[in-house]
Enzyme design. Structure first.
Site, PDB file in Angstrom:
ATOM      1  N   ASP A 147       0.950  -0.906   0.062  1.00 38.57           N
ATOM      2  CA  ASP A 147      -0.078  -0.105  -0.066  1.00 38.57           C
ATOM      3  C   ASP A 147       0.933   1.304   0.075  1.00 38.57           C
ATOM      4  OD1 ASP A 147      -2.240  -1.305  -0.101  1.00 38.57           O
ATOM      5  OD2 ASP A 147      -2.858  -1.106   2.124  1.00 38.57           O
ATOM      6  N   ASP A 170      -4.453   2.201  -4.725  1.00 37.33           N
ATOM      7  CA  ASP A 170      -2.863   1.967  -4.451  1.00 37.33           C
ATOM      8  C   ASP A 170      -2.574   0.845  -3.853  1.00 37.33           C
ATOM      9  OD1 ASP A 170      -4.366   2.517  -2.048  1.00 37.33           O
ATOM     10  OD2 ASP A 170      -2.777   3.089  -1.040  1.00 37.33           O
TER      11      ASP A 170
END
Length: 540
Positions: A405, A448
């Site tokens: 992430d 993301d």
């Protein structure tokens, strides 16, 4: 006597001429009948080729709609699990970058039909859709539906809406989530038009009631076509799939090929001018008639045998098509270096098959590639990971799975804008690919969130080197929105410990490691073995 012999000679000459004429006519007639039979078979071969290409396009549309419905379903389940209120829906849909890529707009309405959230414009006019059939059906059935095509009040665009009910923790419906597909958006229409970019004819899509969904003439979209007897729309809706070459399209004879979709009540069809579709047969017809006439004049008794021999290559061509359909051969059997009509037809089929193969490859690439970063997408990852685990089980080697992430990515979108966020995602993907080995597989799941599958790991220490290399690759500032910004990542890595590891187990272990990194302050990586109750080691 001379007049008699003259008359006899004249009679014999006439009889001979008549016999020769009858033999010639018989030979040409036999050749013509054989040619008509061959043409009938060739028409079926060409139509089956086009129907096969159309089936691939229909499968792509079905798969795309199924994926979009699954995305909305997962989003509503996530909202229910978090017990999200209607007031929080706007922030949640804006946080999902994947929604912008898959839909023209995503909006939410409360149980009374009033707009409460819009991904495209959070300040959109508060309309009410309580009288819309798709809204009423969603509340009544308590499950998602696909609407009929209509013109959106919010955007004025022709759209089709996918719905999913929003439920609270007790299962009560508190609203409806809508995902709109713009029928004129390039992601929907351009990929279909590209299939016929180098060929005559065009693709179109109609609903079961004859309303046009897709057509090269954009002014016809959402219009109800003429579905009277003998029209092209009526022929396309007559059966689930098939072909017909006796239809007129704007006064021009066409080959009509059609296929009904599984996910929606739509039919995709191809209108292909007959002169273009069956052009290779015109040359065959002329050559066959001339050859039949010459050969019949020289040896009428052998006309049928010669004609049959001439038609043998067409039989081989037909067998080639059957072998390709059955998987016993590939399209290279059509690439024959011959100057006769069989060679011309074979090369024409070879070019047609190449276009079909290229179209299928392009459809597969579009279905398995992330549009923004060029990496593999979730669909490709879901297919690849089980295969990687199976290979590792057979070879006795470890497999590593990393879930990544970007730290505080929402702040980048909120402060610099989504365009800058996209720049960061593209650069992050580029650095990620450069930091791993060529044997490793990188994919973007959504927003993301990225994943890496590590195969052929020699030792446990090798994963530490790879984790550190990824962290170091992100040290240089990222360019976003015209300014440089420090970007870091949190990485959770799971290692297999036994051959019988499942996808859920390794994903759970990687998530556990990722949570450990985030709890330790982010900007680092952690390694966890599948089945371990806690993260074994973490590196900043």
């Amino acid at each position: 006597m001379r007049p008699f012999f003259g008359m006899l000679l004249s009679f014999k000459f006439k009889i001979t001429s008549l016999v020769i004429a009858l033999v010639l006519v018989a030979g040409i007639g036999a050749g013509g009948i054989a040619l008509l039979i061959a043409e009938s078979e060739l028409r079926q071969v060409i139509a089956r080729q086009e129907l096969s290409l159309l089936t691939s396009a229909a499968a792509f549309i079905d798969s795309d709609i199924q994926d979009k419905r699954q995305l909305l379903r997962l989003l509503t389940e996530q909202m229910r699990g978090r017990e999200v209120t209607l007031a929080e829906v706007q922030e949640l849909v804006e946080a999902h970058q994947t929604l912008r890529e898959e839909f023209f707009n995503v909006s939410a309405f409360d149980a009374s039909g009033t707009l409460v959230a819009s991904l495209r414009d959070r300040n959109a006019k508060r309309i009410n859709i309580a009288d819309r059939k798709y809204f009423q059906d969603t509340l009544r059935l308590k499950e998602g539906v696909i609407s009929a095509p209509f013109r959106s009040v919010l955007s004025g665009r022709p759209v089709v809406v996918l719905t999913q009910p929003l439920q609270d923790g007790d299962g009560k419906i508190i609203g409806v989530l809508l995902g709109a597909i713009d029928l004129q958006r390039p992601s929907f229409s351009a990929q279909l038009d590209a299939l016929r970019s180098n060929s005559a004819g065009y693709l179109f899509i109609v609903t079961d009631n004859g309303t046009t969904i897709h057509h090269p003439n954009r002014s016809l979209i959402l219009e109800k076509g003429d579905d009277g007897p003998g029209t092209i729309v009526e022929a396309a809706l007559r059966s689930p799939e098939g072909w017909e070459d006796g239809i007129l399209d704007d006064g021009e004879p066409v080959l009509l090929v059609h296929k009904h979709l599984r996910e929606v009540d739509w039919t995709i069809a191809l209108s292909y001018p007959v002169l273009s579709a069956f052009a290779p047969m015109h040359s065959v017809r002329l050559r066959a008639f001339v050859g039949s006439a010459i050969l019949t004049g020289l040896a009428g008794l052998f006309g049928w045998a010669i004609t049959k021999k001439l038609l043998q290559p067409l039989g081989r061509l037909h067998r080639h098509v059957e072998d390709i359909s059955a998987g016993r051969a590939d399209i290279t059997v059509f690439d024959i270096d011959r100057a006769d009509e069989f060679g011309h037809l074979s090369r024409a089929f070879y070019a047609l098959s190449q276009r079909r193969e290229q179209a299928e490859q392009e459809l597969h690439r579009l279905a398995t590639t992330d549009v923004l970063t060029g990496l593999h997408n979730r669909r490709m990852f879901d297919d690849f990971l089980p295969k990687a685990l199976a290979r590792a089980a057979r070879s006795g080697q470890q497999v590593g799975l990393a879930i990544l992430d970007i730290d505080h990515f929402k702040d980048i979108n909120d402060t610099l804008g989504h365009a800058a966020g996209d720049q960061v995602l593209v650069e992050f993907a580029r650095r990620l690919v450069g930091a791993v080995r060529t044997t490793d597989t990188v994919a973007r799941l959504a927003g993301d969130e990225f994943v890496i599958v590590f195969e052929q790991l020699a030792t446990n220490t090798e994963i530490d080197v790879l984790g550190r290399k990824i962290v170091d690759a992100m040290h240089e500032p990222f360019l976003g929105g015209g300014a440089q910004r420090a970007v870091t990542a949190s990485i959770g890595i799971a290692l297999t410990t036994s051959p019988a590891v499942t996808v859920d187990e390794i994903m759970r272990a990687a998530d556990q490691a990722l949570y450990g990194v985030k709890a330790a302050g982010r900007n680092g990586f952690a390694v966890n073995h599948v089945g371990a109750e806690r993260v074994l080691r973490a590196r900043g």
